[in-house]
Design a protein around this motif. Structure first.
Motif, mmCIF file in Angstrom:
data_model
loop_
_atom_site.group_PDB
_atom_site.id
_atom_site.type_symbol
_atom_site.label_atom_id
_atom_site.label_comp_id
_atom_site.label_asym_id
_atom_site.label_seq_id
_atom_site.Cartn_x
_atom_site.Cartn_y
_atom_site.Cartn_z
ATOM 1 N N THR A 3 26.311 35.761 15.696
ATOM 2 C CA THR A 3 26.791 36.868 16.526
ATOM 3 C C THR A 3 27.482 37.861 15.613
ATOM 4 O O THR A 3 28.311 37.475 14.783
ATOM 5 N N TYR A 4 27.131 39.116 15.773
ATOM 6 C CA TYR A 4 27.796 40.190 15.036
ATOM 7 C C TYR A 4 28.655 40.954 16.035
ATOM 8 O O TYR A 4 28.178 41.373 17.089
ATOM 9 N N GLY A 5 29.925 41.126 15.729
ATOM 10 C CA GLY A 5 30.826 41.879 16.585
ATOM 11 C C GLY A 5 31.396 43.052 15.827
ATOM 12 O O GLY A 5 31.811 42.914 14.668
ATOM 13 N N ALA A 10 38.563 55.052 16.790
ATOM 14 C CA ALA A 10 38.554 56.508 16.727
ATOM 15 C C ALA A 10 38.587 56.990 15.282
ATOM 16 O O ALA A 10 37.977 57.998 14.939
ATOM 17 N N GLU A 11 39.279 56.262 14.433
ATOM 18 C CA GLU A 11 39.340 56.570 13.004
ATOM 19 C C GLU A 11 38.411 55.609 12.269
ATOM 20 O O GLU A 11 38.571 54.394 12.384
ATOM 21 N N PRO A 12 37.445 56.119 11.516
ATOM 22 C CA PRO A 12 36.479 55.236 10.845
ATOM 23 C C PRO A 12 37.116 54.137 9.999
ATOM 24 O O PRO A 12 36.606 53.027 9.942
ATOM 25 N N GLY A 13 38.216 54.411 9.367
ATOM 26 C CA GLY A 13 38.877 53.406 8.533
ATOM 27 C C GLY A 13 39.427 52.234 9.318
ATOM 28 O O GLY A 13 39.754 51.196 8.741
ATOM 29 N N ASP A 14 39.541 52.387 10.635
ATOM 30 C CA ASP A 14 40.065 51.318 11.484
ATOM 31 C C ASP A 14 38.961 50.495 12.143
ATOM 32 O O ASP A 14 39.248 49.558 12.887
ATOM 33 N N THR A 15 37.705 50.844 11.909
ATOM 34 C CA THR A 15 36.593 50.097 12.489
ATOM 35 C C THR A 15 36.479 48.745 11.788
ATOM 36 O O THR A 15 36.545 48.656 10.569
ATOM 37 N N GLY A 16 36.328 47.703 12.591
ATOM 38 C CA GLY A 16 36.232 46.360 12.034
ATOM 39 C C GLY A 16 35.005 45.631 12.537
ATOM 40 O O GLY A 16 34.391 46.035 13.525
ATOM 41 N N HIS A 17 34.650 44.584 11.822
ATOM 42 C CA HIS A 17 33.529 43.768 12.282
ATOM 43 C C HIS A 17 33.716 42.314 11.877
ATOM 44 O O HIS A 17 34.567 41.978 11.056
ATOM 45 N N CYS A 18 32.923 41.457 12.526
ATOM 46 C CA CYS A 18 32.938 40.042 12.186
ATOM 47 C C CYS A 18 31.546 39.463 12.402
ATOM 48 O O CYS A 18 30.742 39.995 13.157
ATOM 49 N N VAL A 19 31.282 38.357 11.710
ATOM 50 C CA VAL A 19 30.052 37.604 11.890
ATOM 51 C C VAL A 19 30.457 36.168 12.194
ATOM 52 O O VAL A 19 31.267 35.578 11.465
ATOM 53 N N VAL A 45 24.034 44.455 12.462
ATOM 54 C CA VAL A 45 23.201 44.375 13.665
ATOM 55 C C VAL A 45 21.834 43.794 13.319
ATOM 56 O O VAL A 45 21.311 42.925 14.021
ATOM 57 N N ARG A 46 21.252 44.255 12.241
ATOM 58 C CA ARG A 46 19.910 43.780 11.850
ATOM 59 C C ARG A 46 19.896 42.301 11.491
ATOM 60 O O ARG A 46 18.898 41.609 11.697
ATOM 61 N N ALA A 47 20.984 41.796 10.941
ATOM 62 C CA ALA A 47 21.035 40.398 10.501
ATOM 63 C C ALA A 47 21.423 39.431 11.607
ATOM 64 O O ALA A 47 21.308 38.218 11.437
ATOM 65 N N ALA A 48 21.855 39.939 12.745
ATOM 66 C CA ALA A 48 22.376 39.090 13.814
ATOM 67 C C ALA A 48 21.320 38.773 14.870
ATOM 68 O O ALA A 48 20.363 39.509 15.059
ATOM 69 N N ASP A 49 21.570 37.675 15.562
ATOM 70 C CA ASP A 49 20.752 37.328 16.724
ATOM 71 C C ASP A 49 21.266 38.050 17.970
ATOM 72 O O ASP A 49 20.493 38.404 18.858
ATOM 73 N N VAL A 50 22.578 38.234 18.033
ATOM 74 C CA VAL A 50 23.249 38.881 19.164
ATOM 75 C C VAL A 50 24.315 39.812 18.604
ATOM 76 O O VAL A 50 24.984 39.474 17.626
ATOM 77 N N THR A 51 24.493 40.976 19.233
ATOM 78 C CA THR A 51 25.520 41.927 18.812
ATOM 79 C C THR A 51 26.431 42.265 19.984
ATOM 80 O O THR A 51 25.959 42.484 21.102
#
Length: 79
Positions: A3-5, A10-19, A45-51
């Motif tokens: 799962t990719y989350g 609002a500020e690009p520097g604050d965007t986060g993600h996890c796998v 997104v491309r590497a995940a089964d679910v986003t």
């Protein structure tokens, strides 16, 4: 399964993600970071089964008024 989350901010520097990799009896966090850009998100997104995406589309006016009134010391106006 992976799962990719992504938590868009609002500020690009604050965007986060996890796998997260799901195994039979537990989940394993494979990646967790903040300050990710568009290329990172596309790759995730491309590497995940679910986003899953958390995006700041805004708040309804009624909700904003309720939170503002509550912050000002009034009782919660909607029950």
């Amino acid at each position: 399964m992976r799962t990719y989350g992504v938590d868009l901010a609002a500020e690009p520097g604050d965007t986060g993600h996890c796998v997260i990799r799901w195994e039979s009896k537990h989940a394993v966090v494979e990646a967790l970071s903040v300050g990710v850009g568009d290329a990172d998100i596309v790759a995730g997104v491309r590497a995940a089964d679910v986003t899953a995406i958390d995006a700041p589309f805004g708040w309804p006016d009624t909700f904003v008024r309720a939170v503002s009134q509550h912050h000002a010391g009034s009782a919660w106006p909607y029950t």
